[in-house]
Design an enzyme around this catalytic site. Structure first.
Site, mmCIF file in Angstrom:
data_model
loop_
_atom_site.group_PDB
_atom_site.id
_atom_site.type_symbol
_atom_site.label_atom_id
_atom_site.label_comp_id
_atom_site.label_asym_id
_atom_site.label_seq_id
_atom_site.Cartn_x
_atom_site.Cartn_y
_atom_site.Cartn_z
ATOM 1 N N LYS A 171 -8.359 -1.423 -14.340
ATOM 2 C CA LYS A 171 -7.473 -0.993 -15.415
ATOM 3 C C LYS A 171 -7.614 -2.012 -16.551
ATOM 4 O O LYS A 171 -6.631 -2.561 -17.066
ATOM 5 C CB LYS A 171 -6.033 -0.919 -14.872
ATOM 6 N N ASP A 228 -5.849 -0.122 -1.852
ATOM 7 C CA ASP A 228 -4.819 0.319 -0.908
ATOM 8 C C ASP A 228 -4.444 1.775 -1.208
ATOM 9 O O ASP A 228 -4.404 2.631 -0.321
ATOM 10 C CB ASP A 228 -3.599 -0.609 -1.082
#
Ligand code: NAD
Length: 335
Positions: A171, A228
């Site tokens: 990001k 995750d």
């Protein structure tokens, strides 16, 4: 000489699924001397921690472990036991394949990708504090060293498995320093592997593309938190948590475990799917160089998966945990 392997049965459904995996692995004839070590909720009373030193020592000595899930007690001082284990043993690479399986209901029929998740830093470094009463801060740590190590691991994995592309997920448009460093490092490492295609993708766009066209992706490498989340998403692409295996790998040391947790509400009922743990065991056999035994289990699993009376409830079947393992073992023995 048998291999010496640490077996951590774990909490909740852990003992049932690790027993199933152990029996399937033993059916291949590969000689393993299992060192069974208890960890988790059951040992907190005696040792004051779910992760006593003897657990870490056993894995350090044997260098290989098969592990059931461990419950993270809520409302106590323990951060995730699993994160602690990975950090203590410096198991920096979390490898989670998502592959379409025969007979397993899914909207997709051509998924074959691997998530490589950085396992030691990011928001999981556990650097968190309150700022006064009404605010809290969690620090995201990204280092060049850990980023380079994980991206190189992903490229080496791609090379070894003959895969064509590595996608770095980040990001960096918002997190200019932390994810910016991860992306810059990934690009530098990619330059050492001109034979493998490299691209980068912002994590939100990646989530959409994985749902729309997962077959376009191959090896995905990313910091801890995105790994995750996206690895559960990818488990969902191929049949759910019951079929998603994983490995935590460091330098010369590895712990194999399913992606899912201890599912306490199903514990002791002999009903959950043992396949994620069995396939983690297959990854372990491959790691040990026992490719033929690994292939035999994969073939048996593929044969069993198309019989609804031999698979567990989550795959639309009626078999028990031990029953599904028995069916896989019978198939291994008859072939
Ligand atoms: P979970 O993965 O244990 O279970 C979520 C749901 O997924 C279950 O209720 C069940 O419906 C389904 N599921 C999971 N495994 C399955 C299987 N083998 N077969 C069929 N269905 C299955 O997630 P959770 O409830 O959020 O976590 C429970 C505990 O596990 C928590 O304490 C958590 O910290 C821990 N956990 C441990 C690990 C690990 O050991 N690596 C990983 C994730 C969660």
């Amino acid at each position: 000489m048998p291999y010496k392997v640490t077996l951590i049965p774990g909490d909740g459904i852990g003992p049932e699924i690790t027993d199933a995996a152990r029996r399937v692995i033993e059916a291949t004839g590969v000689a393993i001397d299992w060192e069974i070590v208890e960890a988790g909720e059951a040992v907190i009373g005696d040792y004051g921690t779910p992760l006593p030193d003897y657990v870490l020592e056993s894995v350090r000595n044997n260098k290989v472990a098969l592990k059931g899930p461990l419950t993270t007690p809520i409302g106590t001082g323990f951060r995730s036991v699993n994160v602690a284990l990975r950090k203590e043993l410096n198991l920096y690479a979390n490898v989670r394949p998502a592959v379409t399986l025969p007979g397993v209901d899914s909207r997709y029929d051509n998924v074959d990708l691997i998530i490589v998740r950085e396992n030691t830093e990011d928001l999981y470094a556990g650097v968190e504090h309150m700022v006064g009463e009404d605010a809290a801060e969690s620090i995201k740590i990204i280092t060049r060293k850990a980023s380079e190590r994980i991206v190189r691991f992903a490229f080496e994995l791609a090379k070894k498995q003959g895969r064509r592309k590595v996608t770095a997920v980040h990001k960096a448009n918002i997190l200019k320093f932390s994810d910016g460093l991860f992306l810059k490092t990934a690009k530098e490492v990619a330059a050492d592997y001109p034979e493998i295609e490299f691209e980068d993708m912002i994590v939100d766009a990646m989530s959409m593309k994985l749902v729309q066209m997962p077959e376009k992706y191959d090896v995905l490498v990313m910091p801890n938190l995105y790994g995750d989340i996206l690895s559960d998403l990818c488990a969902g692409l191929v049949g759910g948590l019951g079929v998603a295996p994983g490995a935590n790998i460091g330098d010369g040391i590895a712990v194999f475990e399913p992606v899912h947790g201890s599912a306490p509400k199903h514990a002791g009922k002999n009903r959950v799917n043992p396949l994620a743990t069995i396939l983690s065991g297959v990854m372990m056999l491959e790691y040990l160089g026992e490719q033929e035994a690994a292939d035999r289990i994969r073939r048996a699993v593929n044969a069993v998966l198309v019989n609804k009376d031999q698979v567990t409830y989550d795959l639309g079947g009626s078999a028990s945990t031990s029953g599904m393992a028995d069916a896989i073992i019978a198939n291994i023995q008859s072939n």
